[in-house]
Motif scaffolding. Sequence first.
Motif, short mmCIF file in Angstrom:
data_model
loop_
_atom_site.label_atom_id
_atom_site.label_comp_id
_atom_site.label_asym_id
_atom_site.label_seq_id
_atom_site.Cartn_x
_atom_site.Cartn_y
_atom_site.Cartn_z
N LEU A 28 -6.35 -35.79 3.77
CA LEU A 28 -7.35 -34.95 3.11
C LEU A 28 -7.26 -33.56 3.74
O LEU A 28 -7.34 -33.44 4.95
CB LEU A 28 -8.76 -35.54 3.29
N ARG A 29 -7.10 -32.52 2.92
CA ARG A 29 -6.91 -31.18 3.46
C ARG A 29 -8.03 -30.21 3.13
O ARG A 29 -8.02 -29.07 3.60
CB ARG A 29 -5.58 -30.59 3.03
N SER A 30 -8.99 -30.64 2.31
CA SER A 30 -10.16 -29.80 2.05
C SER A 30 -11.30 -30.71 1.59
O SER A 30 -11.08 -31.81 1.11
CB SER A 30 -9.86 -28.73 1.01
N ALA A 31 -12.51 -30.20 1.74
CA ALA A 31 -13.70 -30.99 1.44
C ALA A 31 -14.00 -31.02 -0.05
O ALA A 31 -13.70 -30.08 -0.78
CB ALA A 31 -14.90 -30.42 2.19
N PHE A 32 -14.58 -32.14 -0.48
CA PHE A 32 -15.13 -32.22 -1.83
C PHE A 32 -16.51 -31.55 -1.78
O PHE A 32 -17.25 -31.71 -0.82
CB PHE A 32 -15.25 -33.68 -2.28
N ASP A 33 -16.86 -30.81 -2.81
CA ASP A 33 -18.10 -30.04 -2.86
C ASP A 33 -19.32 -30.96 -2.80
O ASP A 33 -19.52 -31.78 -3.69
CB ASP A 33 -18.13 -29.20 -4.13
N PHE A 79 -21.16 -33.59 -5.46
CA PHE A 79 -21.21 -35.00 -5.12
C PHE A 79 -22.27 -35.20 -4.04
O PHE A 79 -21.96 -35.27 -2.85
CB PHE A 79 -19.84 -35.49 -4.63
N VAL A 80 -23.51 -35.29 -4.45
CA VAL A 80 -24.63 -35.35 -3.51
C VAL A 80 -24.61 -36.65 -2.72
O VAL A 80 -24.79 -36.65 -1.51
CB VAL A 80 -25.97 -35.19 -4.27
N SER A 81 -24.37 -37.76 -3.40
CA SER A 81 -24.34 -39.05 -2.73
C SER A 81 -23.03 -39.20 -1.96
O SER A 81 -21.96 -38.79 -2.42
CB SER A 81 -24.46 -40.18 -3.75
N ALA A 82 -23.12 -39.80 -0.79
CA ALA A 82 -21.94 -39.95 0.07
C ALA A 82 -20.92 -40.92 -0.52
O ALA A 82 -19.74 -40.85 -0.21
CB ALA A 82 -22.36 -40.43 1.45
N THR A 83 -21.36 -41.82 -1.36
CA THR A 83 -20.46 -42.81 -1.92
C THR A 83 -20.74 -43.06 -3.40
O THR A 83 -20.82 -44.19 -3.85
CB THR A 83 -20.53 -44.12 -1.10
N SER A 84 -20.88 -42.00 -4.15
CA SER A 84 -21.21 -42.11 -5.58
C SER A 84 -19.99 -42.52 -6.39
O SER A 84 -18.85 -42.34 -5.97
CB SER A 84 -21.74 -40.77 -6.10
N ASP A 85 -20.26 -43.06 -7.57
CA ASP A 85 -19.17 -43.41 -8.49
C ASP A 85 -18.41 -42.17 -8.93
O ASP A 85 -17.20 -42.21 -9.14
CB ASP A 85 -19.71 -44.16 -9.70
N ALA A 86 -19.12 -41.06 -9.06
CA ALA A 86 -18.47 -39.80 -9.46
C ALA A 86 -17.47 -39.35 -8.40
O ALA A 86 -16.36 -38.90 -8.73
CB ALA A 86 -19.52 -38.72 -9.68
N LEU A 87 -17.83 -39.49 -7.12
CA LEU A 87 -16.91 -39.12 -6.04
C LEU A 87 -15.70 -40.04 -6.04
O LEU A 87 -14.56 -39.58 -5.93
CB LEU A 87 -17.61 -39.18 -4.68
N ARG A 88 -15.95 -41.34 -6.18
CA ARG A 88 -14.84 -42.30 -6.22
C ARG A 88 -13.87 -41.96 -7.35
O ARG A 88 -12.65 -41.98 -7.16
CB ARG A 88 -15.36 -43.71 -6.42
N GLN A 89 -14.41 -41.66 -8.53
CA GLN A 89 -13.58 -41.36 -9.68
C GLN A 89 -12.80 -40.06 -9.47
O GLN A 89 -11.62 -39.99 -9.80
CB GLN A 89 -14.44 -41.27 -10.95
N ALA A 90 -13.43 -39.05 -8.91
CA ALA A 90 -12.75 -37.78 -8.66
C ALA A 90 -11.62 -37.96 -7.65
O ALA A 90 -10.51 -37.43 -7.83
CB ALA A 90 -13.75 -36.74 -8.15
#
Length: 140
Positions: free
Chosen positions: A100-105, A109-120
């Motif tokens: 991982l070379r940069s952070a996800f915003d 992605f407010v939740s630390a383990t949201s489905d949206a983060l997983r999908q992204a």
Amino acid sequence: MIRLQTRCQFQAVLAGRVLSRTDHFVLHCIGHDNPAWLASTAGANPPASTDAHARVWLGAMVPKRWAKRAVTRNTIKRQIYAVATANVGWLLQGAHLVRLRSAFDRSEFVSATSDALRQAVREELHQLFERMQRPALASC
């Protein structure tokens, strides 16, 4: 597929070449015949299997700098290993490291383990492996 375990193995793969990049990830690779890799696995037992998939090593590096919460880091690592396992047929024999070379915003992605983060994460990892497949791949 065998997972990278020691610091020496991770450092050896990081010193290898970059196969592909996306906005958030980089895929590094090093061949089994590279002296740095041979030195890093000197004490490790090589796999007894002659299966091509057993000769693929994989590691995931998700620094705290880019993913502050442990839950997020673990979620990203799980996605890395899942997508890599699905693409193991395309991976070259050798050791690979997805970093991982940069952070996800965090505002997106407010939740630390949201489905949206997983999908992204999953979509971007698919892009990472697709970009690796395009050029003629001879060796790491």
